[in-house]
Every structure is written in structure tokens, then in C-alpha cells.
Design an enzyme around this catalytic site. Structure first.
Site, mmCIF file in Angstrom:
data_model
loop_
_atom_site.group_PDB
_atom_site.id
_atom_site.type_symbol
_atom_site.label_atom_id
_atom_site.label_comp_id
_atom_site.label_asym_id
_atom_site.label_seq_id
_atom_site.Cartn_x
_atom_site.Cartn_y
_atom_site.Cartn_z
ATOM 1 N N LYS A 121 0.830 -1.205 0.000
ATOM 2 C CA LYS A 121 0.000 0.000 0.000
ATOM 3 C C LYS A 121 0.860 1.249 0.000
ATOM 4 O O LYS A 121 0.675 2.158 -0.813
ATOM 5 C CB LYS A 121 -0.929 0.014 1.212
ATOM 6 C CG LYS A 121 -1.919 1.171 1.190
ATOM 7 C CD LYS A 121 -2.383 1.579 2.569
ATOM 8 C CE LYS A 121 -1.375 2.497 3.249
ATOM 9 N NZ LYS A 121 -1.897 3.102 4.501
ATOM 10 N N ASP A 139 -6.065 0.487 0.604
ATOM 11 C CA ASP A 139 -6.156 0.703 2.046
ATOM 12 C C ASP A 139 -7.499 0.157 2.519
ATOM 13 O O ASP A 139 -8.203 -0.534 1.778
ATOM 14 C CB ASP A 139 -5.985 2.188 2.379
ATOM 15 C CG ASP A 139 -7.139 3.044 1.865
ATOM 16 O OD1 ASP A 139 -8.046 2.511 1.176
ATOM 17 O OD2 ASP A 139 -7.142 4.256 2.152
#
Length: 210
Positions: A121, A139
Site C-alpha cells: 500500500k 487501504d
């Protein structure tokens, strides 16, 4: 099974509503962005911005981070949670950047994920925002919405990332990441999503308004 045209219609609506959306994190350099995203794990961007408003005037380069020291960094970033681990990661990453990259954040994804505290991420955010390379950072918001909207169902962030990459044109990966994040923050919340206010309420497969 959700038809591909249906998914494209959902994305079209999100694009119309959130066109031009940008990250909420505040930063003035690639290193500041990297530190901010490391701090954002299990923390809101709003809280991170409050913390970095104190941290960055004191230390906004790898060299200054090391000069500041772990104890002071821990004190400053405590409100972000997991502050000991995050401080350790930020210091270790700063050491590696100085030693191996001339103090600069590498643009290569595979090099980014080698840094302490940097997972897919974080690397995708830095790759996308700082270096303008197409990427979809998954996320909690993106993961939740992709599954709720049946855009890309998966039990792991990587499965969702791969699924979104298939349905979204590559040149829109980075923008779509921001559409999903902002929709998750403003409307499609984890608890009590605002389905009555949602621009997707008439087509979302999980809508409570039918």
C-alpha cells in the site's frame, strides 16, 4: 456475478463525483510523503497531518530524522498509534536511504517495499503520487468499497488490487484510488454507510435504498 458494464457504470459515477480528488496527506517532498504514509497505518490522515505539522519543521529529511533521534520522534508521533514501531521504521528507513540511495526515496516499487515499514500500500501510494506511475493502493477504504460494490471481490488487499487493475483502465488507476478513498470517507463508511446520500444508491449491489 456482476456484469462488467455494471462495474464500469459505477466507476463512471465515481469519476464524475470525485474528479480531481487528491491525497488528504500534506507533504512537500517525496520523503515527507513516505513518512506520512508510514504514519498513516491504523491512523487517520487528519491525525497524521496534525503530527507531521510538528515533525516536519524539525526533521523533513533522512539526515534530520537521525539527528532528531528515536526518543524525540516517538514523543512527537505518539498520537498516531504504534509509535514505537513507526519511529523505528522511520529511522531504519532513513538510514537505508542515506546509505544506499544518496538520501533520496527510490522510484522503483521493488526497492520501496524493501524499506522498513513499507508494504504494498505504502509503495503504491509513493509510486503513484510522487512518481506519477499508475498504481492502485488498497487501504481499508478501497478494500471495503471494492468488495461492497462488487468491483473486485477478494479476501486480501492483493486480490482486490489485482481485480481493480483488471476492471479499471491503467491510465486511471491512480485517480480511481482517490475516488474510492474519498467515497469511503464521505459516504460509504465502514459503519452506517450513508446510502440515502450516495450517488450510487440506485445501482450499488449493497445499497440499502432500492
Amino acid at each position: 456475478m456482476i456484469d462488467e458494464n455494471f462495474k464500469l457504470e459505477e466507476l463512471k459515477i465515481l469519476e464524475e463525483v470525485y474528479r480531481g480528488a487528491i491525497p488528504e496527506l500534506k507533504f512537500n517532498s517525496t520523503f515527507e510523503l513516505l513518512v506520512s504514509v508510514i504514519l498513516s497505518a491504523q491512523c487517520t490522515d487528519k491525525r497524521v497531518n496534525q503530527v507531521t505539522a510538528i515533525l516536519f519543521p524539525l526533521a523533513n529529511t533522512p539526515e534530520k530524522i537521525l539527528q532528531l533521534g528515536q526518543a524525540r520522534i516517538e514523543e512527537i508521533i505518539r498520537p498516531c498509534g504504534y509509535f514505537r514501531a513507526k519511529a523505528k521504521h522511520i529511522i531504519a528507513t532513513s538510514e537505508i536511504l542515506i546509505r544506499d540511495y544518496g538520501g533520496e526515496v527510490p522510484a522503483d516499487f521493488d526497492e520501496l517495499v524493501k524499506l522498513p515499514g513499507v508494504g504494498r500500500k505504502t509503495a503504491n501510494v509513493v509510486t503513484s503520487v510522487a512518481f506519477k506511475n499508475p498504481a492502485i493502493a488498497v487501504d481499508t477504504h478501497v478494500f471495503r468499497l471494492a468488495n461492497r460494490m462488487k468491483l473486485a471481490e477478494g479476501s486480501t488487499p492483493l486480490e482486490v488490487e489485482r481485480g481493480l487493475q483488471k476492471i479499471i483502465p491503467r491510465e486511471k488507476w491512480s485517480d480511481a484510488h482517490h475516488w474510492l478513498i474519498w467515497h469511503g470517507r464521505e459516504i460509504c463508511k465502514s459503519r452506517n454507510p450513508k446510502c440515502d446520500e450516495c450517488p450510487l444508491k440506485n445501482i450499488c449491489p449493497s445499497s440499502k435504498i432500492k
